[in-house]
Design an enzyme around this catalytic site. Structure first.
Site, short mmCIF file in Angstrom:
data_model
loop_
_atom_site.label_atom_id
_atom_site.label_comp_id
_atom_site.label_asym_id
_atom_site.label_seq_id
_atom_site.Cartn_x
_atom_site.Cartn_y
_atom_site.Cartn_z
N MET A 1 -0.18 -0.83 3.33
CA MET A 1 -1.01 0.36 2.85
C MET A 1 -0.34 1.51 2.44
SD MET A 1 -4.26 2.08 4.83
CE MET A 1 -5.26 0.58 4.70
N PRO A 2 -0.19 1.79 1.20
CA PRO A 2 0.52 3.33 0.75
C PRO A 2 -0.01 4.46 1.24
CG PRO A 2 0.12 1.65 -1.00
CD PRO A 2 -0.52 1.18 0.12
N TYR A 3 0.84 5.16 1.91
CA TYR A 3 0.11 6.49 1.97
C TYR A 3 1.16 7.52 1.61
CZ TYR A 3 3.42 7.31 6.13
OH TYR A 3 4.48 7.79 7.00
#
Length: 61
Positions: A1-3
């Site tokens: 999950m990119p943030y």
């Protein structure tokens, strides 16, 4: 999950935050082929008296 973490000096309106969230999500999604709903964006608003540039607080500029 990119943030993505975004820090700004001062405060933003809710509408400005919405635009940033939408735009950044679109770019990240396209750039790394991830679904938009997997991208988290954190917007941190920093007081201008906590940031200095060239030895001078932004608040004093």
């Amino acid at each position: 999950m990119p943030y993505v973490s975004i820090r700004v000096a001062g405060t933003l309106t809710r509408e400005q935050k919405r635009k940033i969230a939408q735009g950044v999500t679109e770019v990240i999604s396209e750039a790394i082929s991830k679904p938009k709903d997997s991208i988290l964006i954190f917007i941190d608003e920093e007081s201008r008296d906590n940031i200095a540039k060239g030895g001078v607080l932004l608040e004093d500029m």
